[in-house]
Design a protein around this motif. Structure first.
Motif, PDB file in Angstrom:
ATOM      1  N   PHE A 114      -3.403  -9.471   2.110  1.00  0.00           N
ATOM      2  CA  PHE A 114      -2.078  -9.955   1.717  1.00  0.00           C
ATOM      3  C   PHE A 114      -1.874  -9.723   0.233  1.00  0.00           C
ATOM      4  O   PHE A 114      -2.831  -9.510  -0.522  1.00  0.00           O
ATOM      5  CB  PHE A 114      -1.891 -11.440   2.053  1.00  0.00           C
ATOM      6  CG  PHE A 114      -2.699 -12.374   1.195  1.00  0.00           C
ATOM      7  CD1 PHE A 114      -2.122 -13.024   0.109  1.00  0.00           C
ATOM      8  CD2 PHE A 114      -4.039 -12.605   1.460  1.00  0.00           C
ATOM      9  CE1 PHE A 114      -2.860 -13.886  -0.684  1.00  0.00           C
ATOM     10  CE2 PHE A 114      -4.797 -13.456   0.675  1.00  0.00           C
ATOM     11  CZ  PHE A 114      -4.200 -14.100  -0.405  1.00  0.00           C
ATOM     12  N   THR A 115      -0.611  -9.747  -0.181  1.00  0.00           N
ATOM     13  CA  THR A 115      -0.272  -9.636  -1.595  1.00  0.00           C
ATOM     14  C   THR A 115       1.129 -10.188  -1.820  1.00  0.00           C
ATOM     15  O   THR A 115       1.833 -10.519  -0.859  1.00  0.00           O
ATOM     16  CB  THR A 115      -0.382  -8.191  -2.112  1.00  0.00           C
ATOM     17  OG1 THR A 115      -0.251  -8.193  -3.535  1.00  0.00           O
ATOM     18  CG2 THR A 115       0.675  -7.294  -1.505  1.00  0.00           C
ATOM     19  N   PHE A 116       1.506 -10.270  -3.090  1.00  0.00           N
ATOM     20  CA  PHE A 116       2.809 -10.819  -3.472  1.00  0.00           C
ATOM     21  C   PHE A 116       3.555  -9.893  -4.415  1.00  0.00           C
ATOM     22  O   PHE A 116       2.948  -9.126  -5.167  1.00  0.00           O
ATOM     23  CB  PHE A 116       2.644 -12.165  -4.199  1.00  0.00           C
ATOM     24  CG  PHE A 116       2.274 -13.300  -3.305  1.00  0.00           C
ATOM     25  CD1 PHE A 116       3.249 -14.119  -2.756  1.00  0.00           C
ATOM     26  CD2 PHE A 116       0.944 -13.573  -3.015  1.00  0.00           C
ATOM     27  CE1 PHE A 116       2.909 -15.185  -1.931  1.00  0.00           C
ATOM     28  CE2 PHE A 116       0.602 -14.631  -2.202  1.00  0.00           C
ATOM     29  CZ  PHE A 116       1.581 -15.441  -1.653  1.00  0.00           C
ATOM     30  N   PHE A 117       4.870  -9.997  -4.382  1.00  0.00           N
ATOM     31  CA  PHE A 117       5.775  -9.386  -5.357  1.00  0.00           C
ATOM     32  C   PHE A 117       6.984 -10.316  -5.402  1.00  0.00           C
ATOM     33  O   PHE A 117       7.001 -11.345  -4.724  1.00  0.00           O
ATOM     34  CB  PHE A 117       6.144  -7.945  -4.969  1.00  0.00           C
ATOM     35  CG  PHE A 117       6.771  -7.801  -3.613  1.00  0.00           C
ATOM     36  CD1 PHE A 117       8.149  -7.711  -3.470  1.00  0.00           C
ATOM     37  CD2 PHE A 117       5.985  -7.751  -2.464  1.00  0.00           C
ATOM     38  CE1 PHE A 117       8.730  -7.579  -2.214  1.00  0.00           C
ATOM     39  CE2 PHE A 117       6.554  -7.619  -1.212  1.00  0.00           C
ATOM     40  CZ  PHE A 117       7.932  -7.529  -1.089  1.00  0.00           C
ATOM     41  N   THR A 118       7.978  -9.997  -6.223  1.00  0.00           N
ATOM     42  CA  THR A 118       9.137 -10.881  -6.312  1.00  0.00           C
ATOM     43  C   THR A 118      10.427 -10.117  -6.059  1.00  0.00           C
ATOM     44  O   THR A 118      10.497  -8.911  -6.262  1.00  0.00           O
ATOM     45  CB  THR A 118       9.234 -11.563  -7.694  1.00  0.00           C
ATOM     46  OG1 THR A 118       9.340 -10.567  -8.710  1.00  0.00           O
ATOM     47  CG2 THR A 118       8.031 -12.453  -7.961  1.00  0.00           C
ATOM     48  N   ASP A 119      11.442 -10.870  -5.621  1.00  0.00           N
ATOM     49  CA  ASP A 119      12.776 -10.285  -5.444  1.00  0.00           C
ATOM     50  C   ASP A 119      13.474 -10.269  -6.810  1.00  0.00           C
ATOM     51  O   ASP A 119      12.884 -10.683  -7.815  1.00  0.00           O
ATOM     52  CB  ASP A 119      13.548 -11.017  -4.343  1.00  0.00           C
ATOM     53  CG  ASP A 119      14.254 -12.282  -4.773  1.00  0.00           C
ATOM     54  OD1 ASP A 119      14.005 -12.782  -5.887  1.00  0.00           O
ATOM     55  OD2 ASP A 119      15.069 -12.784  -3.985  1.00  0.00           O
ATOM     56  N   PRO A 120      14.711  -9.784  -6.901  1.00  0.00           N
ATOM     57  CA  PRO A 120      15.389  -9.700  -8.195  1.00  0.00           C
ATOM     58  C   PRO A 120      15.557 -11.040  -8.924  1.00  0.00           C
ATOM     59  O   PRO A 120      15.746 -11.057 -10.140  1.00  0.00           O
ATOM     60  CB  PRO A 120      16.755  -9.098  -7.846  1.00  0.00           C
ATOM     61  CG  PRO A 120      16.478  -8.272  -6.636  1.00  0.00           C
ATOM     62  CD  PRO A 120      15.475  -9.084  -5.855  1.00  0.00           C
TER      63      PRO A 120
END
Length: 131
Positions: A114-120
């Protein structure tokens, strides 16, 4: 007596820049638009997006919404998570769109990637490798 909840109907997200967020969720994450309306009385867009065949995200725009406290994490909804077939392929596609992605980790309980990123708007989004 127990309440009988059948499934999650939708997840609502309020964005600060409608066009930027619409591009992110439709063109980068590949969610399918179901319907889009502009509510003049609220000066607000509402875009219903399909996540697979069962779930929906409602993307809202409102004039001047307050920022979401993400760092440090605040009480309430922590993040939005999507299951993918391949973390490596998905990370490559997200990075190709110019989005920064955290290092891939292994869930110590399930041994899944799993991993994470962000929306605007800096809403944390997790991608989780399925079976």
């Amino acid at each position: 007596m127990a309440i009988h909840l059948k499934r999650v109907h939708h997840i609502a997200i309020i964005c600060t820049n409608y066009e930027k967020s619409k591009h992110f969720y439709v063109n980068i994450l590949g969610l399918r638009p179901i319907r889009e309306i502009y509510r003049e009385e609220r000066r607000s867009y509402k875009l219903d997006l399909a996540v697979g065949d069962e779930y929906q995200i409602e993307l809202f725009s409102f004039p001047s919404p307050p920022s979401r406290p993400s760092f440090p994490e605040a009480a309430g909804l922590r993040h939005l998570a999507f299951e993918v077939d391949s973390i490596d392929d998905t990370v490559s596609e997200i990075q190709a769109a110019g989005i920064e992605v955290e290092d891939v980790r292994i869930d110590p309980t399930t041994n899944k990637k799993f991993t994470f990123f962000t929306d605007p708007d800096q809403l944390p989004i997790e991608i989780y490798e399925g079976a």
